[in-house]
Motif scaffolding. Structure first.
Motif, PDB file in Angstrom:
ATOM      1  N   ARG A  57       8.045  -8.323  57.561  1.00  0.00           N
ATOM      2  CA  ARG A  57       6.742  -8.684  58.141  1.00  0.00           C
ATOM      3  C   ARG A  57       5.630  -7.754  57.674  1.00  0.00           C
ATOM      4  O   ARG A  57       4.459  -8.114  57.714  1.00  0.00           O
ATOM      5  N   ILE A  58       5.996  -6.531  57.245  1.00  0.00           N
ATOM      6  CA  ILE A  58       5.042  -5.603  56.646  1.00  0.00           C
ATOM      7  C   ILE A  58       5.695  -4.999  55.404  1.00  0.00           C
ATOM      8  O   ILE A  58       6.917  -4.965  55.306  1.00  0.00           O
ATOM      9  N   ALA A  59       4.852  -4.542  54.493  1.00  0.00           N
ATOM     10  CA  ALA A  59       5.348  -3.776  53.344  1.00  0.00           C
ATOM     11  C   ALA A  59       5.206  -2.303  53.697  1.00  0.00           C
ATOM     12  O   ALA A  59       4.169  -1.893  54.230  1.00  0.00           O
ATOM     13  N   TRP A  60       6.244  -1.520  53.441  1.00  0.00           N
ATOM     14  CA  TRP A  60       6.220  -0.099  53.805  1.00  0.00           C
ATOM     15  C   TRP A  60       6.420   0.733  52.551  1.00  0.00           C
ATOM     16  O   TRP A  60       7.462   0.655  51.898  1.00  0.00           O
ATOM     17  N   ILE A  61       5.416   1.540  52.236  1.00  0.00           N
ATOM     18  CA  ILE A  61       5.499   2.501  51.136  1.00  0.00           C
ATOM     19  C   ILE A  61       5.824   3.844  51.770  1.00  0.00           C
ATOM     20  O   ILE A  61       4.993   4.427  52.472  1.00  0.00           O
ATOM     21  N   ARG A  62       7.042   4.315  51.547  1.00  0.00           N
ATOM     22  CA  ARG A  62       7.554   5.504  52.238  1.00  0.00           C
ATOM     23  C   ARG A  62       7.151   6.797  51.527  1.00  0.00           C
ATOM     24  O   ARG A  62       7.944   7.415  50.837  1.00  0.00           O
ATOM     25  N   ARG A  63       5.901   7.156  51.707  1.00  0.00           N
ATOM     26  CA  ARG A  63       5.381   8.413  51.165  1.00  0.00           C
ATOM     27  C   ARG A  63       4.073   8.742  51.864  1.00  0.00           C
ATOM     28  O   ARG A  63       3.531   7.926  52.596  1.00  0.00           O
ATOM     29  N   ARG A  64       3.562   9.935  51.599  1.00  0.00           N
ATOM     30  CA  ARG A  64       2.262  10.333  52.140  1.00  0.00           C
ATOM     31  C   ARG A  64       1.139   9.589  51.416  1.00  0.00           C
ATOM     32  O   ARG A  64       1.316   9.125  50.299  1.00  0.00           O
ATOM     33  N   TYR A  65      -0.008   9.531  52.059  1.00  0.00           N
ATOM     34  CA  TYR A  65      -1.206   8.937  51.475  1.00  0.00           C
ATOM     35  C   TYR A  65      -1.579   9.668  50.184  1.00  0.00           C
ATOM     36  O   TYR A  65      -1.510  10.893  50.102  1.00  0.00           O
ATOM     37  N   VAL A  66      -1.972   8.889  49.183  1.00  0.00           N
ATOM     38  CA  VAL A  66      -2.479   9.410  47.917  1.00  0.00           C
ATOM     39  C   VAL A  66      -3.875   8.837  47.731  1.00  0.00           C
ATOM     40  O   VAL A  66      -4.073   7.626  47.924  1.00  0.00           O
ATOM     41  N   GLU A  67      -4.834   9.683  47.358  1.00  0.00           N
ATOM     42  CA  GLU A  67      -6.191   9.186  47.170  1.00  0.00           C
ATOM     43  C   GLU A  67      -6.192   8.005  46.222  1.00  0.00           C
ATOM     44  O   GLU A  67      -5.556   8.027  45.183  1.00  0.00           O
ATOM     45  N   GLY A  68      -6.876   6.949  46.641  1.00  0.00           N
ATOM     46  CA  GLY A  68      -6.927   5.718  45.872  1.00  0.00           C
ATOM     47  C   GLY A  68      -6.063   4.619  46.477  1.00  0.00           C
ATOM     48  O   GLY A  68      -6.210   3.450  46.104  1.00  0.00           O
TER      49      GLY A  68
END
Length: 152
Positions: A57-68
């Motif tokens: 139901r959601i896409a999960w990118i398993r990492r910290r925020y990266v600018e951009g």
């Protein structure tokens, strides 16, 4: 701050949520109800969000925020527990309207307390943003109107 209230049709819109805690879980639930396509960026997430990702139901990118990360999204929700990260996300030039969970002057959109009943949507927002007070007023209004709405 003077605010312009609006209701957005998010059906099919891509929305970025940064942060995987309880506030993110509440926001994502509402975003999904509105038909938004949600991408979560967070190294960890509460169990409700893990389930949503497992169910597709959601896409999960398993990492910290990266600018951009925010580029290409219609709306961004900076919901980490780090005010500096949230402020950095909200301050990016050319980024989409951004809701920030922590207090900052860079908040471009605020999420009101929302209550729904019998086809009526009630949204309450206080200035400056005060989520606790907004929820209290929304609950009071709904309880006062509950008998009247069903007989309208």
């Amino acid at each position: 701050m003077s605010a312009y209230p609006l209701v957005a049709d998010l059906a099919g819109d891509s929305v970025l949520v940064v942060g995987g805690g309880a506030v993110a879980a509440r926001r994502i639930s509402r975003l999904l109800e509105a038909g938004a396509r949600v991408v979560l960026v967070s190294p960890v997430a509460v169990s409700d969000l893990v389930r949503l990702a497992q169910d597709g139901r959601i896409a999960w990118i398993r990492r910290r925020y990266v600018e951009g990360d925010e580029h290409g999204f219609g709306y961004v929700f900076a919901l980490t527990d780090d005010p500096e990260v949230n402020d950095r996300i909200a301050g990016r030039r050319g980024s989409a309207p951004t809701n920030v969970a922590t207090r900052t002057s860079r908040r471009r959109i605020s999420v009101p307390a929302v209550r729904q009943m019998d086809g009526v949507t009630l949204a309450v927002s206080c200035q400056p943003p005060d989520p606790r007070r907004s929820r209290m007023i929304a609950d009071l209004c709904l309880s006062t109107l509950s008998g009247r709405l069903s007989g309208a």
